[in-house]
Design a protein around this motif. Structure first.
Motif, PDB file in Angstrom:
ATOM      1  N   GLU A  73       0.814  -1.213   0.000  1.00  0.00           N
ATOM      2  CA  GLU A  73       0.000   0.000   0.000  1.00  0.00           C
ATOM      3  C   GLU A  73       0.849   1.266   0.000  1.00  0.00           C
ATOM      4  O   GLU A  73       1.680   1.473   0.886  1.00  0.00           O
ATOM      5  CB  GLU A  73      -0.918   0.055   1.226  1.00  0.00           C
ATOM      6  N   VAL A  74       0.594   2.110  -0.991  1.00  0.00           N
ATOM      7  CA  VAL A  74       1.111   3.471  -0.967  1.00  0.00           C
ATOM      8  C   VAL A  74      -0.025   4.314  -0.386  1.00  0.00           C
ATOM      9  O   VAL A  74      -1.116   4.378  -0.938  1.00  0.00           O
ATOM     10  CB  VAL A  74       1.534   3.967  -2.367  1.00  0.00           C
ATOM     11  N   GLN A  75       0.242   4.906   0.760  1.00  0.00           N
ATOM     12  CA  GLN A  75      -0.780   5.611   1.535  1.00  0.00           C
ATOM     13  C   GLN A  75      -1.219   6.905   0.851  1.00  0.00           C
ATOM     14  O   GLN A  75      -0.401   7.641   0.307  1.00  0.00           O
ATOM     15  CB  GLN A  75      -0.240   5.919   2.935  1.00  0.00           C
ATOM     16  N   ILE A  76      -2.517   7.151   0.889  1.00  0.00           N
ATOM     17  CA  ILE A  76      -3.106   8.421   0.466  1.00  0.00           C
ATOM     18  C   ILE A  76      -3.951   8.888   1.646  1.00  0.00           C
ATOM     19  O   ILE A  76      -4.901   8.210   2.033  1.00  0.00           O
ATOM     20  CB  ILE A  76      -3.979   8.270  -0.790  1.00  0.00           C
ATOM     21  N   GLU A  77      -3.563  10.027   2.227  1.00  0.00           N
ATOM     22  CA  GLU A  77      -4.262  10.506   3.423  1.00  0.00           C
ATOM     23  C   GLU A  77      -4.056  12.006   3.549  1.00  0.00           C
ATOM     24  O   GLU A  77      -3.046  12.539   3.112  1.00  0.00           O
ATOM     25  CB  GLU A  77      -3.720   9.792   4.661  1.00  0.00           C
TER      26      GLU A  77
END
Length: 174
Positions: A73-77
């Motif tokens: 997972e490449v985080q998007i937040e």
């Protein structure tokens, strides 16, 4: 040749991670939109090594991510202004910290350009290289499986918060 994973009309080429569970994914004004969080969405096709270009935006406080091969997972937040961390935007969740936090404020369109060869990843957020040729040491929690030697789908996280994707273009390696 780049593959446009979004057709701007419907969810052709995509399916929910959990088919029996409701989801809020729709195409609205040409963008893949998760207006009602509840389920992840994955491509029907599977990929090995690739470059991915994503253009996205989210509202204040939202949380999502892109799972490469359904495993990393490449985080998007919404972490605008926060110090870089593997659990924040652009990080490989739990493993790789971005060099800088290159996020824009919530509500603005942002870009992620990701190259994945084997387990070596490069992440560029809004034109700024933030992770360069780093080895991902293992699968992220929430991965579809642990079969790292096999191709896998692109999965967008939809069980946390709303997000819109205007572009998702994947270029497979030769």
């Amino acid at each position: 040749t780049p593959i446009n994973l979004l057709n701007g009309r419907d969810l052709t080429g995509w399916r929910p991670r959990h088919p029996q569970k409701p989801h809020g994914w729709r195409v609205i004004n040409g963008a893949l939109t998760n207006a009602v969080p509840g389920n992840d969405l994955r491509t029907e096709r599977e990929f090995s090594d690739f470059k991915l270009h994503a253009k996205f935006r989210y509202p204040k406080g939202s949380n999502s991510g892109i799972y490469l091969r359904g495993r990393y997972e490449v985080q998007i937040e919404d972490n605008f202004g926060a110090p870089p961390d593997s659990h924040f935007i652009g990080g490989v969740y739990g493993f790789l910290n971005p060099r800088v936090n290159a996020a824009r404020p919530a509500g603005e369109w942002q870009t992620l350009d990701i190259t994945l060869i084997g387990r070596v990843v490069t992440v560029v957020l809004n034109g700024e290289p933030i992770i360069e040729r780093q080895v991902i040491p293992g699968i992220t929690g929430g991965a579809l499986d642990s079969n790292e030697e096999l191709p896998g789908p692109l999965l967008v996280q939809g069980d946390h918060g709303p997000i819109e994707f205007k572009e998702l273009k994947l270029t497979p390696a030769k």
